[in-house]
Structures are given as C-alpha cells and as structure tokens.
Write an enzyme that holds these catalytic residues in place. Sequence first.
Site, PDB file in Angstrom:
ATOM      1  N   HIS A   1      -4.090 -10.310  -4.302  1.00 20.99           N
ATOM      2  CA  HIS A   1      -4.915  -9.373  -3.061  1.00 20.99           C
ATOM      3  C   HIS A   1      -5.419  -9.461  -3.978  1.00 20.99           C
ATOM      4  O   HIS A   1      -6.913  -8.803  -3.859  1.00 20.99           O
ATOM      5  CB  HIS A   1      -4.789  -8.977  -2.210  1.00 20.99           C
ATOM      6  CG  HIS A   1      -3.867  -9.152  -1.197  1.00 20.99           C
ATOM      7  ND1 HIS A   1      -3.249  -8.614   0.361  1.00 20.99           N
ATOM      8  CD2 HIS A   1      -3.130 -10.826  -0.960  1.00 20.99           C
ATOM      9  CE1 HIS A   1      -2.448  -9.004   0.464  1.00 20.99           C
ATOM     10  NE2 HIS A   1      -2.851 -10.339   0.493  1.00 20.99           N
TER      11      HIS A   1
ATOM     12  N   SER B   1       4.474  -2.675   4.979  1.00 28.89           N
ATOM     13  CA  SER B   1       4.689  -3.395   6.419  1.00 28.89           C
ATOM     14  C   SER B   1       5.097  -4.933   6.075  1.00 28.89           C
ATOM     15  O   SER B   1       5.534  -5.253   7.704  1.00 28.89           O
ATOM     16  CB  SER B   1       4.071  -3.043   7.255  1.00 28.89           C
ATOM     17  OG  SER B   1       2.613  -3.922   6.501  1.00 28.89           O
TER      18      SER B   1
ATOM     19  N   ASP C   1      -5.396  -1.480  -6.096  1.00 24.24           N
ATOM     20  CA  ASP C   1      -5.929  -0.599  -7.042  1.00 24.24           C
ATOM     21  C   ASP C   1      -5.612  -0.505  -9.063  1.00 24.24           C
ATOM     22  O   ASP C   1      -6.347   0.691  -9.069  1.00 24.24           O
ATOM     23  CB  ASP C   1      -4.743   0.558  -6.227  1.00 24.24           C
ATOM     24  CG  ASP C   1      -3.986   0.173  -6.503  1.00 24.24           C
ATOM     25  OD1 ASP C   1      -2.726  -0.217  -7.353  1.00 24.24           O
ATOM     26  OD2 ASP C   1      -3.249   0.560  -5.433  1.00 24.24           O
TER      27      ASP C   1
ATOM     28  N   CYS D   1     -26.940 -17.797  -9.679  1.00 26.10           N
ATOM     29  CA  CYS D   1     -26.887 -18.626  -8.807  1.00 26.10           C
ATOM     30  C   CYS D   1     -27.531 -17.951  -7.758  1.00 26.10           C
ATOM     31  O   CYS D   1     -27.984 -18.661  -6.726  1.00 26.10           O
ATOM     32  CB  CYS D   1     -25.442 -19.527  -8.357  1.00 26.10           C
ATOM     33  SG  CYS D   1     -24.507 -18.256  -7.235  1.00 26.10           S
TER      34      CYS D   1
ATOM     35  N   CYS E   1     -20.630 -19.570  -6.644  1.00 26.99           N
ATOM     36  CA  CYS E   1     -20.581 -20.008  -7.962  1.00 26.99           C
ATOM     37  C   CYS E   1     -19.440 -19.500  -8.625  1.00 26.99           C
ATOM     38  O   CYS E   1     -18.716 -19.807  -9.692  1.00 26.99           O
ATOM     39  CB  CYS E   1     -21.559 -20.326  -8.577  1.00 26.99           C
ATOM     40  SG  CYS E   1     -21.715 -18.148  -9.142  1.00 26.99           S
TER      41      CYS E   1
ATOM     42  N   PHE F   1      -2.834   0.578   5.313  1.00 27.40           N
ATOM     43  CA  PHE F   1      -3.655   0.677   6.134  1.00 27.40           C
ATOM     44  C   PHE F   1      -2.969   0.563   7.598  1.00 27.40           C
ATOM     45  O   PHE F   1      -4.220   0.422   8.768  1.00 27.40           O
ATOM     46  CB  PHE F   1      -3.678  -1.611   6.214  1.00 27.40           C
ATOM     47  CG  PHE F   1      -4.956  -1.445   5.342  1.00 27.40           C
ATOM     48  CD1 PHE F   1      -6.291  -0.527   4.435  1.00 27.40           C
ATOM     49  CD2 PHE F   1      -5.050  -2.788   4.334  1.00 27.40           C
ATOM     50  CE1 PHE F   1      -7.330  -1.140   4.149  1.00 27.40           C
ATOM     51  CE2 PHE F   1      -6.377  -2.492   4.509  1.00 27.40           C
ATOM     52  CZ  PHE F   1      -7.060  -1.941   3.725  1.00 27.40           C
TER      53      PHE F   1
ATOM     54  N   ALA G   1       0.881  -1.229  -0.054  1.00 26.83           N
ATOM     55  CA  ALA G   1       0.172   0.231  -0.081  1.00 26.83           C
ATOM     56  C   ALA G   1       1.013   1.193   0.045  1.00 26.83           C
ATOM     57  O   ALA G   1       0.505   2.145  -0.737  1.00 26.83           O
ATOM     58  CB  ALA G   1      -1.013  -0.449   1.268  1.00 26.83           C
TER      59      ALA G   1
ATOM     60  N   THR H   1       0.244   5.254  -1.567  1.00 31.64           N
ATOM     61  CA  THR H   1      -0.376   6.946  -0.867  1.00 31.64           C
ATOM     62  C   THR H   1      -0.142   7.884  -1.021  1.00 31.64           C
ATOM     63  O   THR H   1      -0.619   8.704  -1.180  1.00 31.64           O
ATOM     64  CB  THR H   1       0.527   6.626   0.879  1.00 31.64           C
ATOM     65  OG1 THR H   1       1.879   6.537   0.701  1.00 31.64           O
ATOM     66  CG2 THR H   1      -0.298   5.215   1.215  1.00 31.64           C
TER      67      THR H   1
END
Length: 249
Positions: free
Chosen positions: A121, A196, A104, A157, A132, A35, A24, A28
């Site tokens: 992620h 981090s 992002d 579904c 599904c 986070f 992240a 910034t």
Amino acid sequence: MEREISTLAAWLGAARRAVIFTGAGISTASGIPDFRGPQGLWRRIAPVTFVEYRASAAARRRAFALHAQLAPLWAEARPNRGHRAVAALVAAGKGHLVVTQNVDRLHQAAGVPEERVVELHGNFERARCLDCGVRTPFAALLERFRQSGEVPACGACGGVMKVDAISFGEPLPADAFARAREASLAADLFLVLGSSLSVYPAAELPLWAARAGARLAIVNREPTPLDEIAQLVLRGDVGEVLGDAVGVA
Ligand code: NAD
Ligand code: ZN
C-alpha cells in the site's frame, strides 16, 4: 496458547520460504491506531476516496488536514516487539519476504533490509504526482500545506500531488503486488500478523498461498474470514505471541 506458540516456533524453524504478511495490528503497540479494530480510525473519521481526492481541491485539503493531524503519531512511532521478532526471523533466514499493508516503514526501522519488504500500500514518506508520476518527500509538501493551507501542485507538471500510500479505490502498485503474489505461491509457510484480512486484493495472498500448499498461521486479536482455512490460529497480541515464538524480548 502455549501449545500453539510452540507449534508456530517449530513451523518457523522448519520454514525455508516463509512469507510474513503484516497489517495495522502489528503497529498498534507502537501507537498507530488500526482502521478496523475496536479503536480503529474509520470508526472516527470518514476517509477521502481516491476518486474524491483526484476530483476535488476541497477533498485534497481535507486529506492533508488529516495527515497534518496524524503526522506526529507517525513521526514518534518506534518499532515494537512484533517488528523486532519479524526482523530477527528475516535475519535468521526464516522470513523470506515481509509483505506489509502498513505504510509506516516500521519493519525497515526494525532492521529488515529494504529488499526483503514489499509495501503493498505504499508508504507515508513519499508523495507522488498523479499526473506525471514524479516522487518527492511527503514531509516537505505537508510543511508547505501547514503554511499556506493549500495542497502544493507538482513542481514538474503542475499536476495533483498525493501521499504515496494508497487510498480507498486506488489501485495497488502492480510490481509490489506481483512480487508478493509470486512469493506467496512459492511459500511453505504464510504467517499473518495483525490483519483483519478484509482488505482486497491483499487478503487474497494467504488464500493463494494456502491453495498452493503453504501452511497458514494467523496471529490476530479478532477473528478473521480466513481462520477457517488456517492450520493455526493464535488469538492474541502480535508482539507477545511472536516475541515468545521467536524468543525476542
Ligand atoms: P485493519 O485495521 O483492517 O485490521 C487490524 C487488525 O489487527 C484488527 O483485526 C485488530 O483486531 C488487530 N489488532 C490490532 N492490534 C493488535 C495487536 N496488538 N495484536 C494482534 N492483533 C491486533 O488493518 P489491515 O488489515 O492492515 O488493513 C487496513 C488498511 O489500513 C491497510 O490498507 C493498511 O494500509 C492501512 N493502515 C496502515 C497502518 C500502518 O501503517 N500502521 C495503520 C492503519 C491502517
Ligand atoms: Zn507531475
């Protein structure tokens, strides 16, 4: 710092199979808060976990309300100097693979080809049905939520739809992680930018790379748990440090 930047530039110049691992902190400067930094989002908002999301319609509404609030930040974010420097490295053949924890898509926006980016992620552009597996654009779901106040169900579904970016307690996409792991084990240089290194299993990758013989360099404003085993630690702004090392404005 100047000496460290020259060392980084030399290592990048010599690299053949560098893995560039981003968190992240590289975004910034594009206006997206991290986070866990001093202004980190988790200092202000409690995240909805995967288990809560699956189990409770109220938790899903809470998650969507947060997405609706943050959506303008994502929509307005543009790549910054750090993303441009990473793209220049990839274009020059010095960055073999970009492994990102970010959702992002700013690496792609800066011009890194899709096939050179592994999103550990997921990302915020898509939604996925937890039942599904069908995928749809997330923005359309968010728009329907804005109008109805309800999180839309899967059109195929009737199952639970969720943004295709992982939540706390949600397993990582296995194929992405396997690809990142393979590249890390084969890397000659592993460069961490703005992370981090406290989110597992993503933070295992630099550890494996270092054990397999890669040089480990970390650019981050704050100390990380892996600084001790890194050969080079640059405690500064990602855009400035990498922009200087690569010679990108
Ligand atoms: P993190 O929030 O845990 O850590 C970010 C680190 O970057 C902090 O140590 C902070 O000090 C440092 N940092 C912030 N700005 C910096 C700058 N300009 N220069 C140098 N260092 C800077 O982030 P993480 O390690 O990526 O892990 C957190 C999780 O958050 C990931 O799962 C990721 O998916 C998600 N996340 C993504 C975004 C995004 O896509 N942009 C934003 C927030 C969180
Ligand atoms: Zn479905």
